[in-house]
Design a protein around this motif. Structure first.
Motif, PDB file in Angstrom:
ATOM      1  N   LEU A 183      -8.430  22.792 -18.450  1.00 12.02           N
ATOM      2  CA  LEU A 183      -7.767  24.095 -18.609  1.00 12.02           C
ATOM      3  C   LEU A 183      -6.264  23.899 -18.491  1.00 12.02           C
ATOM      4  O   LEU A 183      -5.765  23.410 -17.484  1.00 12.02           O
ATOM      5  CB  LEU A 183      -8.267  25.061 -17.537  1.00 12.02           C
ATOM      6  CG  LEU A 183      -7.762  26.492 -17.591  1.00 12.02           C
ATOM      7  CD1 LEU A 183      -8.154  27.146 -18.909  1.00 12.02           C
ATOM      8  CD2 LEU A 183      -8.343  27.285 -16.437  1.00 12.02           C
ATOM      9  N   GLU A 232      -7.795  33.427 -18.114  1.00 13.67           N
ATOM     10  CA  GLU A 232      -9.048  33.074 -17.458  1.00 13.67           C
ATOM     11  C   GLU A 232      -9.166  33.766 -16.095  1.00 13.67           C
ATOM     12  O   GLU A 232     -10.253  34.213 -15.715  1.00 13.67           O
ATOM     13  CB  GLU A 232      -9.174  31.558 -17.302  1.00 13.67           C
ATOM     14  CG  GLU A 232      -9.160  30.799 -18.619  1.00 13.67           C
ATOM     15  CD  GLU A 232     -10.242  31.238 -19.588  1.00 13.67           C
ATOM     16  OE1 GLU A 232     -11.426  31.114 -19.261  1.00 13.67           O
ATOM     17  OE2 GLU A 232      -9.895  31.722 -20.679  1.00 13.67           O
ATOM     18  N   ALA A 234     -16.219  27.806 -19.494  1.00 14.27           N
ATOM     19  CA  ALA A 234     -16.081  28.261 -20.875  1.00 14.27           C
ATOM     20  C   ALA A 234     -16.715  27.214 -21.784  1.00 14.27           C
ATOM     21  O   ALA A 234     -16.506  26.014 -21.598  1.00 14.27           O
ATOM     22  CB  ALA A 234     -14.608  28.436 -21.224  1.00 14.27           C
ATOM     23  N   VAL A 276     -18.251  32.679 -21.741  1.00  8.13           N
ATOM     24  CA  VAL A 276     -17.769  32.236 -20.429  1.00  8.13           C
ATOM     25  C   VAL A 276     -18.856  32.577 -19.414  1.00  8.13           C
ATOM     26  O   VAL A 276     -19.333  33.711 -19.371  1.00  8.13           O
ATOM     27  CB  VAL A 276     -16.449  32.948 -20.055  1.00  8.13           C
ATOM     28  CG1 VAL A 276     -16.014  32.579 -18.643  1.00  8.13           C
ATOM     29  CG2 VAL A 276     -15.364  32.609 -21.051  1.00  8.13           C
TER      30      VAL A 276
END
Length: 106
Positions: free
Chosen positions: A29, A37, A85, A72
């Motif tokens: 990420l 997120e 995800a 997700v």
């Protein structure tokens, strides 16, 4: 800890988010993607809290959100939430198994 989830086919990224909304750990990420997120986690917690209240439920197992960027999966881990995800809902079974194995609930 969560880096192993990236080895699961279809997983794009993952983050472990504390009760205070801060990221405890992340894998795959980018820093620029964190706000979006974290918004998903906060919204998911709000939905879960509302459902628990209305249904008189004590806990929850997981929440799947199918958003524009792809599915997700939110999974509780103590007072934290693991966000995973992935690429397509058809990968859900494989992702759920990997998450449960990681969290020691298999």
């Amino acid at each position: 800890m969560i880096d192993g989830l990236l080895d699961v086919r279809g997983v794009r990224h993952s983050a472990l988010v504390g009760l205070d909304g801060k990221v405890v750990a992340r894998a795959g990420l980018r820093e620029a993607d964190l706000p979006a997120e974290l918004t998903l986690v906060a919204a998911g917690r709000a939905v879960i809290g509302s459902l628990q209240s209305n249904l008189n439920a004590d806990g929850w197992q997981e929440l799947l959100l199918d958003v524009d960027g792809g599915p997700v999966l939110l999974t509780p881990h103590g007072n934290q939430v693991l966000l995973t995800a992935f690429d397509d809902v058809s990968s859900l079974g494989r992702v759920r198994f990997a998450v449960r194995r990681l969290l020691g609930t298999v």
